[in-house]
Design a protein around this motif. Structure first.
Motif, PDB file in Angstrom:
ATOM      1  N   GLY A 183      35.619  41.012  45.992  1.00 51.36           N
ATOM      2  CA  GLY A 183      35.847  40.962  44.099  1.00 51.36           C
ATOM      3  C   GLY A 183      35.142  39.847  43.591  1.00 51.36           C
ATOM      4  O   GLY A 183      34.551  38.985  43.593  1.00 51.36           O
ATOM      5  N   MET A 184      35.397  39.927  41.873  1.00 48.05           N
ATOM      6  CA  MET A 184      34.601  38.747  41.278  1.00 48.05           C
ATOM      7  C   MET A 184      35.370  38.357  40.747  1.00 48.05           C
ATOM      8  O   MET A 184      35.427  37.382  39.411  1.00 48.05           O
ATOM      9  N   VAL A 185      37.160  38.669  40.705  1.00 45.56           N
ATOM     10  CA  VAL A 185      37.630  37.801  40.035  1.00 45.56           C
ATOM     11  C   VAL A 185      39.185  37.494  40.847  1.00 45.56           C
ATOM     12  O   VAL A 185      38.866  37.334  41.552  1.00 45.56           O
ATOM     13  N   TRP A 186      39.672  36.183  39.663  1.00 46.39           N
ATOM     14  CA  TRP A 186      41.728  35.647  40.843  1.00 46.39           C
ATOM     15  C   TRP A 186      42.080  36.737  40.947  1.00 46.39           C
ATOM     16  O   TRP A 186      42.550  37.758  40.129  1.00 46.39           O
ATOM     17  N   PRO A 187      43.177  36.699  41.527  1.00 43.84           N
ATOM     18  CA  PRO A 187      44.032  37.411  42.083  1.00 43.84           C
ATOM     19  C   PRO A 187      45.211  37.324  40.924  1.00 43.84           C
ATOM     20  O   PRO A 187      45.541  38.439  40.746  1.00 43.84           O
ATOM     21  N   SER A 188      45.189  36.620  40.271  1.00 44.49           N
ATOM     22  CA  SER A 188      46.437  36.793  39.101  1.00 44.49           C
ATOM     23  C   SER A 188      46.010  37.442  37.989  1.00 44.49           C
ATOM     24  O   SER A 188      45.719  38.196  37.069  1.00 44.49           O
ATOM     25  N   PHE A 189      43.824  37.452  37.715  1.00 40.33           N
ATOM     26  CA  PHE A 189      43.568  38.149  36.723  1.00 40.33           C
ATOM     27  C   PHE A 189      43.593  39.362  37.171  1.00 40.33           C
ATOM     28  O   PHE A 189      44.205  41.132  35.949  1.00 40.33           O
ATOM     29  N   ASP A 192      39.410  50.780  43.196  1.00 39.64           N
ATOM     30  CA  ASP A 192      39.235  50.115  44.431  1.00 39.64           C
ATOM     31  C   ASP A 192      38.235  48.911  44.086  1.00 39.64           C
ATOM     32  O   ASP A 192      37.013  49.171  43.896  1.00 39.64           O
ATOM     33  N   ILE A 193      38.857  48.331  42.506  1.00 39.24           N
ATOM     34  CA  ILE A 193      37.841  47.102  41.200  1.00 39.24           C
ATOM     35  C   ILE A 193      37.210  46.124  42.408  1.00 39.24           C
ATOM     36  O   ILE A 193      37.956  45.490  43.196  1.00 39.24           O
ATOM     37  N   HIS A 194      36.343  46.434  41.952  1.00 42.19           N
ATOM     38  CA  HIS A 194      35.788  44.797  42.185  1.00 42.19           C
ATOM     39  C   HIS A 194      35.986  43.524  41.433  1.00 42.19           C
ATOM     40  O   HIS A 194      36.001  42.495  41.578  1.00 42.19           O
ATOM     41  N   GLY A 195      35.212  44.168  40.006  1.00 39.93           N
ATOM     42  CA  GLY A 195      34.602  43.481  38.778  1.00 39.93           C
ATOM     43  C   GLY A 195      35.755  43.602  38.079  1.00 39.93           C
ATOM     44  O   GLY A 195      37.530  43.505  38.697  1.00 39.93           O
ATOM     45  N   ALA A 196      35.808  43.356  36.550  1.00 41.05           N
ATOM     46  CA  ALA A 196      37.165  43.256  35.362  1.00 41.05           C
ATOM     47  C   ALA A 196      37.135  44.955  35.052  1.00 41.05           C
ATOM     48  O   ALA A 196      36.410  45.244  35.468  1.00 41.05           O
ATOM     49  N   ILE A 197      39.232  45.232  35.668  1.00 44.03           N
ATOM     50  CA  ILE A 197      38.399  46.628  35.026  1.00 44.03           C
ATOM     51  C   ILE A 197      37.930  46.998  34.042  1.00 44.03           C
ATOM     52  O   ILE A 197      37.020  48.228  33.653  1.00 44.03           O
ATOM     53  N   PHE A 198      38.640  46.134  32.611  1.00 43.14           N
ATOM     54  CA  PHE A 198      37.329  46.681  31.484  1.00 43.14           C
ATOM     55  C   PHE A 198      35.594  47.231  30.825  1.00 43.14           C
ATOM     56  O   PHE A 198      35.777  47.426  30.360  1.00 43.14           O
ATOM     57  N   GLN A 199      35.294  46.841  31.979  1.00 44.22           N
ATOM     58  CA  GLN A 199      34.012  46.448  32.078  1.00 44.22           C
ATOM     59  C   GLN A 199      33.697  48.030  32.290  1.00 44.22           C
ATOM     60  O   GLN A 199      32.158  48.608  32.534  1.00 44.22           O
ATOM     61  N   GLN A 200      34.307  48.447  33.573  1.00 47.75           N
ATOM     62  CA  GLN A 200      34.336  49.785  34.050  1.00 47.75           C
ATOM     63  C   GLN A 200      34.642  51.195  32.792  1.00 47.75           C
ATOM     64  O   GLN A 200      34.493  51.794  33.415  1.00 47.75           O
TER      65      GLN A 200
END
Ligand SMILES: [Zn+2]
Ligand SMILES: [Zn+2]
Length: 370
Positions: free
Chosen positions: A51-57, A213-221
């Motif tokens: 994934g592209m983000v830290w777990p807290s995100f 199954d998000i890898h990037g940021a949710i708001f981008q998708q």
């Protein structure tokens, strides 16, 4: 020196504190058959796998979207950031849990068993030690997950990279199913849903799931700001304890929300649409030749009712558009003396985009009373 520190502290204290977290959107679905409807995404990734983000995100995003439950399910076998992010297979959950507790949402421990097809990718939730799933033999990984009491589901069964022609149920899947190592299946994942897996879920009595199954940021998708959502597993639960969520998943108390669609078993979708739409008679607006009712959508999901052949024969030919938290009037013309004499009329309307199987229309009954 001391004076200036005191002064600076006083100035800083007087500045209003501005929250960094943004707002939590309302995402309400009324109770169904006495159960709360919890919104869950049980398949996501962070930098601890690919994934592209830290777990807290992940927790912040889920909180903002109005979700109640999330699982960060890192790949056991694929960790491209391992040199830089070298915590073990449990670390991502431990970090997320701390933030989830502060945010008041639930994070469930889980991992993605990531193998070539067959059998493909599977998520094991509620594992107690994900490190023990890191074994060469995939069958042993499933055995270990079950030893830990996991709920296991087949991820993205129609994913083109692993099933290029169409989703196929292979002997390895039958073996997993027969051994009790497959409890559920993703009907929807990321940007697609798989109608054939809905049939499998019904025929084999599997729990239905829909996840990002998000890898990037949710708001981008997904256009969350416009009220849209990632794929979501709706869980019908008595409360939001881990034990109850695990029980609800094992008892198949779920439905799937995907791109404005609701997919699930009739036993859940029937009471769900009834609890979402309130019907109020409007005697003062009715007449001897017409009965008017007021429909109210009590939820934060949009509903469109389409005419069926029965409603068309009764003169209802237009769709009833009910955006989230809205109301609309609907009239029934009483075309003959028999209709005028009856005290109530039950008319079927199709609920657009709601599916309980691959073919038939999902309908709800509207009762017109004076
Ligand atoms: Zn996968
Ligand atoms: Zn995944």
């Amino acid at each position: 020196m001391y004076k200036s520190i005191v002064l600076t502290t006083l100035i800083l204290l007087s500045i209003p504190v501005i929250s960094q977290e943004g707002v939590r959107r309302s995402f309400f679905i009324p109770d169904v058959n006495g159960y709360h409807v919890l919104k869950a995404d049980l398949h996501t990734h962070s930098v601890f796998s690919d994934g592209m983000v830290w777990p807290s995100f992940r927790i912040e995003e889920a909180w903002s979207e109005g979700l109640d439950i999330i699982a960060i399910t890192e790949h056991i076998e694929y960790r491209p950031n391992k040199t830089d992010v070298n915590g073990d297979h449990n670390r991502s959950f431990d970090i997320a849990k701390e933030y989830a507790e502060k945010a008041g949402i639930m994070v469930i421990p889980g991992s993605e068993i990531t193998r070539r097809m067959p059998p493909g990718h599977f998520n094991a939730l509620f594992v107690t030690d994900a490190n023990k799933l890191d074994v060469p033999d995939w069958k042993e990984a499933f055995r270990e997950a079950k030893r830990q009491g996991a709920f296991i589901f087949w991820n993205h069964p129609g994913w083109k990279a692993q099933q290029p022609d169409s989703a196929q149920w292979m002997p390895e899947h039958q073996m997993l199913f027969d051994s009790g190592y497959m409890d559920g299946i993703e009907i929807a994942n990321y940007g697609e849903w798989y109608p054939s897996t809905l049939r499998w879920a019904l025929n084999k009595n599997l729990t239905m799931l829909g996840n990002s199954d998000i890898h990037g940021a949710i708001f981008q998708q997904y256009e969350i700001q416009k009220g849209k959502h990632r794929p979501i597993t709706l869980i019908f639960a008595n409360n939001n304890t881990t034990a109850e969520i695990q029980k609800a998943l094992m008892e198949k108390r779920t439905a799937v929300l995907f791109d404005g669609m609701v997919i699930g078993r009739k036993e859940w979708l029937n009471p769900m649409i009834t609890s979402i739409i309130d019907i109020t008679p409007c005697p003062s607006a009715s007449s001897s030749s017409e009965i008017k009712i007021l429909l109210e959508n009590r939820s934060d999901i949009d509903i469109v009712l389409q005419p069926t052949s029965q409603s068309i024969s009764n003169g209802i030919i237009y769709p009833v558009v009910l955006p989230a938290r809205s109301k609309a009037f609907l009239s029934l013309r009483l075309k003959n003396e028999n209709m005028k004499a009856a005290s109530s009329h039950t008319i079927k309307m199709a609920v657009e985009n709601w599916h309980t199987d691959e073919i038939s229309e999902f309908t709800m009954e509207l009762v017109f009373k004076r």
